[in-house]
Design an enzyme around this catalytic site. Sequence first.
Site, mmCIF file in Angstrom:
data_model
loop_
_atom_site.group_PDB
_atom_site.id
_atom_site.type_symbol
_atom_site.label_atom_id
_atom_site.label_comp_id
_atom_site.label_asym_id
_atom_site.label_seq_id
_atom_site.Cartn_x
_atom_site.Cartn_y
_atom_site.Cartn_z
ATOM 1 N N SER A 293 27.498 34.460 28.303
ATOM 2 C CA SER A 293 28.330 34.915 28.145
ATOM 3 C C SER A 293 29.009 33.589 27.501
ATOM 4 O O SER A 293 30.103 33.063 27.625
ATOM 5 C CB SER A 293 28.951 35.501 29.562
ATOM 6 O OG SER A 293 28.394 36.437 30.616
ATOM 7 N N LEU A 294 29.802 34.483 26.492
ATOM 8 C CA LEU A 294 29.793 33.402 25.675
ATOM 9 C C LEU A 294 31.374 34.290 25.152
ATOM 10 O O LEU A 294 32.589 32.873 25.250
ATOM 11 C CB LEU A 294 29.468 32.762 24.068
ATOM 12 C CG LEU A 294 29.294 31.867 23.005
ATOM 13 C CD1 LEU A 294 29.124 30.883 24.347
ATOM 14 C CD2 LEU A 294 28.811 32.159 21.726
ATOM 15 N N HIS A 295 31.802 34.966 25.310
ATOM 16 C CA HIS A 295 33.039 35.408 24.959
ATOM 17 C C HIS A 295 34.554 34.703 23.995
ATOM 18 O O HIS A 295 35.423 35.353 24.084
ATOM 19 C CB HIS A 295 34.023 35.608 26.209
ATOM 20 C CG HIS A 295 32.586 36.398 27.157
ATOM 21 N ND1 HIS A 295 32.256 37.455 26.489
ATOM 22 C CD2 HIS A 295 32.759 35.638 27.889
ATOM 23 C CE1 HIS A 295 31.167 37.924 28.281
ATOM 24 N NE2 HIS A 295 31.735 36.784 29.005
ATOM 25 N N SER B 151 21.931 35.255 33.509
ATOM 26 C CA SER B 151 22.850 34.931 33.140
ATOM 27 C C SER B 151 24.093 34.535 33.290
ATOM 28 O O SER B 151 24.331 34.011 34.282
ATOM 29 C CB SER B 151 24.051 36.650 33.213
ATOM 30 O OG SER B 151 25.260 36.512 32.411
ATOM 31 N N ASN C 7 37.446 46.774 28.728
ATOM 32 C CA ASN C 7 38.598 47.358 29.234
ATOM 33 C C ASN C 7 39.943 47.098 29.599
ATOM 34 O O ASN C 7 40.348 45.782 30.004
ATOM 35 C CB ASN C 7 37.780 48.128 30.528
ATOM 36 C CG ASN C 7 36.416 48.823 30.405
ATOM 37 O OD1 ASN C 7 36.251 49.576 29.816
ATOM 38 N ND2 ASN C 7 35.692 48.672 31.406
ATOM 39 N N GLU D 228 28.708 42.644 46.117
ATOM 40 C CA GLU D 228 28.498 44.095 45.463
ATOM 41 C C GLU D 228 27.083 43.942 44.510
ATOM 42 O O GLU D 228 26.625 42.978 44.121
ATOM 43 C CB GLU D 228 29.058 44.058 44.082
ATOM 44 C CG GLU D 228 30.928 44.676 44.332
ATOM 45 C CD GLU D 228 31.472 44.828 43.263
ATOM 46 O OE1 GLU D 228 32.678 44.662 42.876
ATOM 47 O OE2 GLU D 228 31.362 45.163 41.511
ATOM 48 N N CYS E 257 21.640 44.534 39.131
ATOM 49 C CA CYS E 257 21.765 43.860 38.846
ATOM 50 C C CYS E 257 23.047 42.803 40.307
ATOM 51 O O CYS E 257 23.721 43.214 41.219
ATOM 52 C CB CYS E 257 22.950 44.702 38.071
ATOM 53 S SG CYS E 257 24.490 43.111 37.584
ATOM 54 N N GLY F 235 29.578 36.151 40.706
ATOM 55 C CA GLY F 235 29.592 34.294 40.514
ATOM 56 C C GLY F 235 28.450 33.993 39.282
ATOM 57 O O GLY F 235 27.757 34.607 39.276
ATOM 58 N N CYS G 218 33.954 33.909 43.059
ATOM 59 C CA CYS G 218 33.065 33.106 42.196
ATOM 60 C C CYS G 218 33.944 32.353 41.813
ATOM 61 O O CYS G 218 35.061 32.237 41.016
ATOM 62 C CB CYS G 218 33.167 34.088 40.702
ATOM 63 S SG CYS G 218 32.603 32.998 39.107
ATOM 64 N N CYS H 270 36.860 33.578 35.549
ATOM 65 C CA CYS H 270 37.396 33.777 33.826
ATOM 66 C C CYS H 270 38.944 35.070 34.527
ATOM 67 O O CYS H 270 38.373 35.533 35.092
ATOM 68 C CB CYS H 270 36.376 34.675 33.753
ATOM 69 S SG CYS H 270 34.542 33.678 33.434
ATOM 70 N N CYS I 93 38.045 38.342 34.872
ATOM 71 C CA CYS I 93 36.747 39.272 35.503
ATOM 72 C C CYS I 93 37.728 39.598 36.633
ATOM 73 O O CYS I 93 38.423 38.474 37.580
ATOM 74 C CB CYS I 93 36.242 38.161 35.092
ATOM 75 S SG CYS I 93 34.665 38.902 36.600
ATOM 76 N N CYS J 218 31.242 44.300 37.352
ATOM 77 C CA CYS J 218 31.121 43.182 38.849
ATOM 78 C C CYS J 218 32.638 42.898 39.051
ATOM 79 O O CYS J 218 33.336 42.635 38.960
ATOM 80 C CB CYS J 218 30.567 41.382 38.618
ATOM 81 S SG CYS J 218 31.574 40.746 37.632
#
Length: 360
Positions: free
Chosen positions: A213-215, A190, A289, A91, A104, A158, A111, A115, A118, A332
């Site tokens: 990207s910590l989250h 990122s 989301n 994408e 992007c 990825g 990937c 996660c 995702c 993504c």
Amino acid sequence: MKKNIVGMLPEDLVPWLGREGEPSYRARQILRWVYEKKVSSFRDMSDIPLGLREKLSASFVLGTTRIAEVQTSSDGTKKFLLVFPQGDSVEVVAIPQRSWYTVCLSTQVGCPVRCPFCATGRAGFRRPLAADEIVEEAWRVSQNERARITHLVFMGMGEPLLNYGELTRALRVFNSSEGLGIGSRRITVSTVGVPEKILQLARDWPEVNLALSLHAPSDDLRNFLVPLNRTYPLKEVLAAVREYLRLTRRRVTIEYTLWQGLNDGEVHALQLSRLLRGLLVHVNLIPGNRIKGTPFVPSPPERVVAFAALLQKHGIPVTLRRSRGQDIRAACGELYRIHGLRGEVADDYCPEKRCNAAGN
Ligand code: SF4
């Protein structure tokens, strides 16, 4: 097999020209047609001698992908599904803004980080992309939209730093005035955190922006949300960020997606502010989301605001991310997953709006 001319720079083309008995200055001339005019056929290179155009057609292809689907959001964001000759796909998201045009990009098909929140991670990993395929993502969208790309963000499918060699070869073409001519400071990579590659990026591309990207603010929680944390725990990732800041003196963006009851509590905000205290960082808070069939529930707006306020109170600069492309589910991996699984998850969607980072 014919080589893809998209992704080449003059120094890559000159040896071939030499073997064909052609002058080396033709390389720049040919590549201007590729990157500036973005022609779709060697026949259209009108100031190149016919004989050379025929030789080019016999040895090279002008791009290998086709656009299989385009979704357009009411806010102008567009999502493209690009299919490679072998049948797999990635994408690409284009985000037009007033004077910017951000794209992007993906760096892998699927990937390996997986996660759980995702869509790309949940669809699994197929292969890394080659540099010319990464370049072609931007080139193809730019050609299709007749738009000049001003900014690039590597926030698609990825983990870019797990494909470092191809990523940096692509950066060379993006950044070169003889390639797509996009300034390093307008490019953001990122990552979920691969310490040695963060340091390598700081040395190789000190002006490229870094987003982490910590989250999650603790290893326990992050081991679950970002499984690569089991290999590279927070301490190692943040040590690399500290060293990155020392080497580049450039602010790092911290991406943090908020999930109700999971990582959005007062305790998490306090842990996060302690973790980031004294670092030259800016936190982007991204409301999640809803995902069917998973325990992930987006944090309510009042929780997001309270989380942001706590960070600010502790001196951490924070932005609430404006969502773009909501109606086309621009996060993504969604379109890829829907296509890759032949519609099995058409009602599902990814919570992480990483591609909304336009203008980083
Ligand atoms: S969030 Fe990023 S690192 Fe995690 S699975 Fe998705 S694409 Fe990979």
